[in-house]
Design a protein around this motif. Sequence first.
Motif, PDB file in Angstrom:
ATOM      1  N   UNK A   7     -59.245 -26.256  29.527  1.00 28.61           N
ATOM      2  CA  UNK A   7     -59.253 -24.896  29.002  1.00 28.61           C
ATOM      3  C   UNK A   7     -58.458 -23.947  29.876  1.00 28.61           C
ATOM      4  N   UNK A   8     -58.596 -24.086  31.184  1.00 27.68           N
ATOM      5  CA  UNK A   8     -57.827 -23.243  32.105  1.00 27.68           C
ATOM      6  C   UNK A   8     -56.332 -23.484  31.924  1.00 27.68           C
ATOM      7  N   UNK A   9     -55.940 -24.748  31.881  1.00 30.36           N
ATOM      8  CA  UNK A   9     -54.514 -25.086  31.771  1.00 30.36           C
ATOM      9  C   UNK A   9     -53.932 -24.664  30.427  1.00 30.36           C
ATOM     10  N   UNK A  10     -54.675 -24.869  29.356  1.00 30.22           N
ATOM     11  CA  UNK A  10     -54.172 -24.477  28.032  1.00 30.22           C
ATOM     12  C   UNK A  10     -53.979 -22.962  27.942  1.00 30.22           C
ATOM     13  N   UNK A  11     -54.946 -22.214  28.441  1.00 25.16           N
ATOM     14  CA  UNK A  11     -54.848 -20.763  28.344  1.00 25.16           C
ATOM     15  C   UNK A  11     -53.723 -20.212  29.207  1.00 25.16           C
ATOM     16  N   UNK A  12     -53.531 -20.771  30.402  1.00 22.19           N
ATOM     17  CA  UNK A  12     -52.426 -20.312  31.239  1.00 22.19           C
ATOM     18  C   UNK A  12     -51.080 -20.747  30.656  1.00 22.19           C
ATOM     19  N   UNK A  13     -51.037 -21.912  30.027  1.00 24.89           N
ATOM     20  CA  UNK A  13     -49.802 -22.350  29.357  1.00 24.89           C
ATOM     21  C   UNK A  13     -49.408 -21.339  28.289  1.00 24.89           C
ATOM     22  N   UNK A  14     -50.396 -20.932  27.479  1.00 25.16           N
ATOM     23  CA  UNK A  14     -50.136 -19.964  26.421  1.00 25.16           C
ATOM     24  C   UNK A  14     -49.764 -18.601  26.992  1.00 25.16           C
ATOM     25  N   UNK A  15     -50.452 -18.208  28.050  1.00 26.95           N
ATOM     26  CA  UNK A  15     -50.232 -16.901  28.659  1.00 26.95           C
ATOM     27  C   UNK A  15     -48.838 -16.784  29.267  1.00 26.95           C
ATOM     28  N   UNK A  16     -48.364 -17.865  29.879  1.00 26.53           N
ATOM     29  CA  UNK A  16     -47.083 -17.836  30.569  1.00 26.53           C
ATOM     30  C   UNK A  16     -45.931 -18.359  29.727  1.00 26.53           C
ATOM     31  N   UNK A  17     -46.222 -18.938  28.566  1.00 23.79           N
ATOM     32  CA  UNK A  17     -45.165 -19.551  27.780  1.00 23.79           C
ATOM     33  C   UNK A  17     -44.629 -20.810  28.425  1.00 23.79           C
ATOM     34  N   UNK A  18     -45.517 -21.534  29.112  1.00 29.84           N
ATOM     35  CA  UNK A  18     -45.164 -22.769  29.803  1.00 29.84           C
ATOM     36  C   UNK A  18     -46.023 -23.910  29.251  1.00 29.84           C
ATOM     37  N   UNK A  19     -45.918 -25.084  29.878  1.00 30.40           N
ATOM     38  CA  UNK A  19     -46.751 -26.214  29.456  1.00 30.40           C
ATOM     39  C   UNK A  19     -47.288 -26.912  30.699  1.00 30.40           C
ATOM     40  N   UNK A  20     -48.582 -26.744  30.948  1.00 24.54           N
ATOM     41  CA  UNK A  20     -49.217 -27.345  32.112  1.00 24.54           C
ATOM     42  C   UNK A  20     -50.161 -28.453  31.658  1.00 24.54           C
ATOM     43  N   UNK A  21     -49.799 -29.679  31.958  1.00 30.62           N
ATOM     44  CA  UNK A  21     -50.658 -30.814  31.625  1.00 30.62           C
ATOM     45  C   UNK A  21     -51.702 -31.055  32.713  1.00 30.62           C
TER      46      UNK A  21
END
Length: 274
Positions: free
Chosen positions: A246-260
Amino acid sequence: MLYPELFKSLEAARWNLDKDIPWAEFDGAKLSDEQALTVKMNAITEWSALPATEMFLRDNRDDSDFSAFMSIWFYEEQKHSLVLMEYLRRFRPEFAPTEQELHAIRFEFDPAPPLETLMLHFCGELRLTQWYRRASEWHTEPVIKKIYDTISRDEARHGGAYLKYMKRAIEKDAGTARAAFCKLGVLMASSSRSKQPLHPTNLHVSKALFPNDTIQSRLPDPEWLEHWLDQQIVFDKDCEARVVGGILRNLSSLFGEHFETVQDLNRFRKALAA
């Protein structure tokens, strides 16, 4: 301002302590002393919204919008403590926390950067959502199962509200906000490296009171949280993976990046610093 919108959305989802909790369905044969004690500890822990709100208002004096939102967050978090205490008052009054036990967790937190604190509590809401879902599954008594499910949904909504303020911070100053959110995101998603569950209630917040400067350290049983997670609700690796995801998905969306992975996020943090 976000406060008017959040007020409407959270007001629409608000539950009534008398009408929406099925008190009449209580089955005493399905509530053990062990389970009742965990309800007491959660009631005390939820009471820590009081010093947290005092911290938020102090450290966000220049942000009236967010400070106004605290009126909603504080009300709903204290209501969580109240409903747990009401459950004990009705059915197991010998386990109800005393006023002294509640007051013991009210102390002043050291000032901290507002954006880092915002991210810390966003992660805390994600974690509480999952903790309370597991608690609802672990309990066998129907009324407390409903209570934990209800407050879990509140915590998820609170996480969504914090996320809106994080998005606003990105719009105002992307560089500063991203650095703060990455720093705390890496910390809160690195649970596998920690010897304790990562949540605002067990992090040190006052140098003058160290080591007795966490909410957990001031509970009647400071060792309770780990036992509750490991031995009772069994918050295992799969459960923890949902929090980290959940942390990684939300930060991915927030930053426009992709964190696996947390490593992906940490590399991004280092790139920002460079």
